[in-house]
Design a protein around this motif. Structure first.
Motif, PDB file in Angstrom:
ATOM      1  N   UNK A 104     -16.702  28.509   4.770  1.00 24.87           N
ATOM      2  CA  UNK A 104     -16.668  27.049   4.682  1.00 24.87           C
ATOM      3  C   UNK A 104     -15.252  26.530   4.905  1.00 24.87           C
ATOM      4  N   UNK A 105     -14.262  27.196   4.330  1.00 23.55           N
ATOM      5  CA  UNK A 105     -12.862  26.787   4.482  1.00 23.55           C
ATOM      6  C   UNK A 105     -12.451  26.807   5.961  1.00 23.55           C
ATOM      7  N   UNK A 106     -12.771  27.890   6.651  1.00 26.42           N
ATOM      8  CA  UNK A 106     -12.407  28.009   8.060  1.00 26.42           C
ATOM      9  C   UNK A 106     -13.170  27.019   8.927  1.00 26.42           C
ATOM     10  N   UNK A 107     -14.455  26.859   8.665  1.00 22.16           N
ATOM     11  CA  UNK A 107     -15.276  25.934   9.450  1.00 22.16           C
ATOM     12  C   UNK A 107     -14.832  24.495   9.227  1.00 22.16           C
ATOM     13  N   UNK A 139     -20.217  15.869   7.667  1.00 22.13           N
ATOM     14  CA  UNK A 139     -21.518  16.288   8.181  1.00 22.13           C
ATOM     15  C   UNK A 139     -21.376  17.413   9.209  1.00 22.13           C
ATOM     16  N   UNK A 140     -22.308  18.324   9.186  1.00 22.88           N
ATOM     17  CA  UNK A 140     -22.320  19.406  10.154  1.00 22.88           C
ATOM     18  C   UNK A 140     -21.535  20.635   9.753  1.00 22.88           C
ATOM     19  N   UNK A 141     -20.756  20.544   8.679  1.00 25.43           N
ATOM     20  CA  UNK A 141     -20.018  21.723   8.207  1.00 25.43           C
ATOM     21  C   UNK A 141     -20.872  22.405   7.155  1.00 25.43           C
ATOM     22  N   UNK A 142     -21.526  23.465   7.584  1.00 28.55           N
ATOM     23  CA  UNK A 142     -22.371  24.250   6.688  1.00 28.55           C
ATOM     24  C   UNK A 142     -22.335  25.696   7.137  1.00 28.55           C
ATOM     25  N   UNK A 143     -22.526  26.608   6.193  1.00 30.55           N
ATOM     26  CA  UNK A 143     -22.418  28.037   6.479  1.00 30.55           C
ATOM     27  C   UNK A 143     -23.379  28.806   5.580  1.00 30.55           C
ATOM     28  N   UNK A 144     -23.618  30.048   5.957  1.00 27.02           N
ATOM     29  CA  UNK A 144     -24.347  30.959   5.076  1.00 27.02           C
ATOM     30  C   UNK A 144     -23.741  32.339   5.218  1.00 27.02           C
ATOM     31  N   UNK A 145     -23.633  33.026   4.096  1.00 25.89           N
ATOM     32  CA  UNK A 145     -23.042  34.364   4.046  1.00 25.89           C
ATOM     33  C   UNK A 145     -23.762  35.182   2.979  1.00 25.89           C
ATOM     34  N   UNK A 146     -23.488  36.479   2.968  1.00 30.93           N
ATOM     35  CA  UNK A 146     -24.135  37.364   1.998  1.00 30.93           C
ATOM     36  C   UNK A 146     -23.487  37.337   0.622  1.00 30.93           C
ATOM     37  N   UNK A 147     -22.216  36.936   0.534  1.00 33.64           N
ATOM     38  CA  UNK A 147     -21.569  36.854  -0.776  1.00 33.64           C
ATOM     39  C   UNK A 147     -20.962  35.466  -0.964  1.00 33.64           C
ATOM     40  N   UNK A 197      -2.260  19.032   1.096  1.00 35.84           N
ATOM     41  CA  UNK A 197      -3.504  19.612   0.597  1.00 35.84           C
ATOM     42  C   UNK A 197      -4.471  18.486   0.256  1.00 35.84           C
ATOM     43  N   UNK A 198      -5.669  18.588   0.805  1.00 33.06           N
ATOM     44  CA  UNK A 198      -6.722  17.625   0.523  1.00 33.06           C
ATOM     45  C   UNK A 198      -7.916  18.402   0.001  1.00 33.06           C
ATOM     46  N   UNK A 199      -8.519  17.908  -1.041  1.00 34.84           N
ATOM     47  CA  UNK A 199      -9.687  18.584  -1.607  1.00 34.84           C
ATOM     48  C   UNK A 199     -10.971  18.007  -1.032  1.00 34.84           C
ATOM     49  N   UNK A 200     -11.901  18.898  -0.750  1.00 29.10           N
ATOM     50  CA  UNK A 200     -13.239  18.534  -0.306  1.00 29.10           C
ATOM     51  C   UNK A 200     -14.222  19.207  -1.262  1.00 29.10           C
ATOM     52  N   UNK A 201     -15.464  18.776  -1.215  1.00 31.05           N
ATOM     53  CA  UNK A 201     -16.461  19.305  -2.138  1.00 31.05           C
ATOM     54  C   UNK A 201     -17.518  20.094  -1.389  1.00 31.05           C
ATOM     55  N   UNK A 202     -17.706  21.337  -1.802  1.00 34.19           N
ATOM     56  CA  UNK A 202     -18.760  22.174  -1.228  1.00 34.19           C
ATOM     57  C   UNK A 202     -19.946  22.197  -2.190  1.00 34.19           C
ATOM     58  N   UNK A 203     -21.137  22.047  -1.634  1.00 30.62           N
ATOM     59  CA  UNK A 203     -22.377  22.216  -2.386  1.00 30.62           C
ATOM     60  C   UNK A 203     -22.892  23.593  -1.998  1.00 30.62           C
ATOM     61  N   UNK A 204     -23.019  24.483  -2.977  1.00 31.55           N
ATOM     62  CA  UNK A 204     -23.410  25.862  -2.668  1.00 31.55           C
ATOM     63  C   UNK A 204     -24.597  26.288  -3.525  1.00 31.55           C
TER      64      UNK A 204
END
Length: 72
Positions: free
Chosen positions: A40-43, A24-32, A2-9
């Motif tokens: 983000x986890x899957x991407x 870089x390049x891992x970004x997403x948008x969703x309704x919830x 397990x490796x932790x990464x940081x999401x800016x949301x």
């Protein structure tokens, strides 16, 4: 492993938007928020798998893998 990464949301209007700080390049948008975190986890997982495959393909034969640790 397990490796932790940081999401800016952030929420912007009707959307939740997120970026992975370390990749870089891992970004997403969703309704919830929950959908965003899962997306983000899957991407992120797909990007890491693709980057690993790309690096091994570029190396060809006779390579070795080394673990590198970085402290921030």
């Amino acid at each position: 492993m397990h490796i932790e990464y940081t999401a800016v949301v952030k929420q912007q209007d009707d959307w939740w938007i997120g970026w992975m700080e370390e990749i870089p390049g891992v970004n997403c948008q969703e309704h919830t928020y929950e959908e965003l975190i899962e997306s983000l986890r899957l991407t992120l997982k797909e990007a890491l798998e693709f980057n690993r495959y790309d690096a091994i393909t570029a190396a060809g034969t006779g390579y070795r893998e080394e673990k590198i640790t970085v402290s921030l």
